[in-house]
Design a protein around this motif. Structure first.
Motif, PDB file in Angstrom:
ATOM      1  N   ALA A 121      -6.773   8.567  -2.123  1.00 21.50           N
ATOM      2  CA  ALA A 121      -6.949   9.671  -3.071  1.00 21.50           C
ATOM      3  C   ALA A 121      -5.892   9.646  -4.157  1.00 21.50           C
ATOM      4  O   ALA A 121      -4.712   9.825  -3.869  1.00 21.50           O
ATOM      5  CB  ALA A 121      -6.913  11.020  -2.354  1.00 21.50           C
ATOM      6  N   VAL A 140       0.859  -1.190   0.000  1.00 23.69           N
ATOM      7  CA  VAL A 140       0.000   0.000   0.000  1.00 23.69           C
ATOM      8  C   VAL A 140       0.898   1.244   0.000  1.00 23.69           C
ATOM      9  O   VAL A 140       1.937   1.262   0.667  1.00 23.69           O
ATOM     10  CB  VAL A 140      -0.977  -0.016   1.205  1.00 23.69           C
ATOM     11  N   PRO A 154       6.905  -2.575  -8.460  1.00 24.02           N
ATOM     12  CA  PRO A 154       5.462  -2.565  -8.654  1.00 24.02           C
ATOM     13  C   PRO A 154       5.048  -1.610  -9.771  1.00 24.02           C
ATOM     14  O   PRO A 154       5.744  -0.644 -10.059  1.00 24.02           O
ATOM     15  CB  PRO A 154       4.919  -2.088  -7.311  1.00 24.02           C
TER      16      PRO A 154
END
Ligand code: TXA
Ligand code: MG
Length: 312
Positions: A124, A97, A206
């Motif tokens: 967001a 995350v 990632p």
């Protein structure tokens, strides 16, 4: 919500249906993860930051903790291993995350109010349609979502964003920091703060949509050129230089009036105004925006990156 970098399109990171509406409104593929924003802890020391990220982070490497202390609250996003039960939709299927504690006072007021209602973090992304220029003023957000607005769009107006480009994005899910997206906090500053060399992204890094070759694009086609080449191109066109706007550090001569903005010599100042200038020049209806290539050097990495992607 305003932040010091760009405006964000916000939802409770733990509310899957609200988070899905963000992906829909942006037109963003649902496997492109969102950043989760968190409120300041009461004490901003190592223990305070660890407690602040604990709801979402499964573990926090020592170097990530050092980066929080050095740069939070501020324009830095850290990607850490995710607690599997938290923010799964926001994380777009990744087992990590992205976390950020923004410094903007209105963002903090919102995050603290949300926290009081039991919301641990606010997901967001930048409040622009997928692939487009990020908004740095409330009016830009209204423009982006004019077509979608059924009266349900609520914009917190926090004024013009001071930083102006998105946060520096550092992957902390491996043994050493990996730079996924440059911003105003440079790789050199990261190295000094955590004592580890920053690696460039590689195939194992990632995915990140801000790292797609084409992104941050206005309607007009952006072309990057050194000042001399830009001047030569204007000279060749002479009075035919219509449908062209220019954004350059050097003063350039044009045989006819072309929309022209001067790029600041200071990299932070240039970052601050970059997206607003691209929007302003785009709004003149030109087909081409010719931009002087920014200077070499790490201070300009963030601006150079955004312009290269806008031009791709
Ligand atoms: O400054 C900013 O970071 C702004 C403000 C609103 O905080 N936000 C922002 O969000 O730029 P967004 O979604 O436009 O860009 C976030 C980037 C994307 O490239 C996304 O793919 C990447 O961060 N990202 C987020 N979480 C990630 C994760 N778990 N793994 C890899 N990349 C991630
Ligand atoms: Mg974005």
């Amino acid at each position: 919500m305003p932040t010091e970098t760009v405006y964000g399109l916000a939802a409770d990171a733990g509310n899957a249906s609200a988070v899905r509406r963000i992906f829909e409104a942006k037109g963003r593929p649902s496997d492109h993860p969102l950043i989760v924003h968190i409120a300041f802890p009461a004490t901003m020391d190592a223990a305070g930051w660890r407690a602040a990220v604990a709801p979402f982070a499964r573990e926090v490497p020592e170097f990530a903790s050092a980066l929080m202390q050095a740069f939070w609250p501020g324009p830095l996003t850290l990607i850490v291993p995710r607690r599997p039960e938290m923010a799964a939709v926001a994380a777009g299927g990744q087992d990590s995350v992205g976390l950020r504690c923004p410094s903007h006072p209105v963002a903090q007021a919102l995050l603290l109010a949300a926290q009081a209602l039991g919301v641990a973090g606010v997901a967001a992304p930048s409040a622009n349609r997928f692939g487009r220029v990020s908004p740095t003023a409330a009016a830009h957000v209204a423009e982006e979502f004019a077509a979608l607005d059924d009266g349900s769009l609520l914009i917190l107006d926090g004024g013009a964003c001071s930083v102006g480009i998105e946060s520096t994005l550092i992957d902390c899910s491996r043994a050493a920091p990996v730079l996924l997206r440059p911003g105003t906090i440079t790789a050199a500053q990261i190295e000094i703060a955590c004592g580890l060399a920053v690696r460039e992204r590689d195939a194992a890094a990632p995915r990140a949509s801000g790292t797609l070759a084409s992104h941050y694009a206005p309607r007009a086609t952006v072309r990057l050129m050194p000042a001399q080449q830009l001047q030569a191109a204007l000279d060749v066109l002479g009075t035919d230089a219509k449908n062209i706007a220019v954004y350059a550090r050097h003063a350039l001569r044009a045989a006819r009036a072309v929309p022209q903005r001067r790029m600041p010599d200071d990299a932070h100042q240039a970052a601050h105004e970059l997206f607003a200038v691209l929007r302003e020049l785009d709004a003149t209806g030109v087909r081409l925006i010719w931009v002087e290539t920014p200077p070499d050097g790490p201070a300009w990495d963030g601006v150079r990156d955004r312009l290269q992607r806008a031009a791709a």
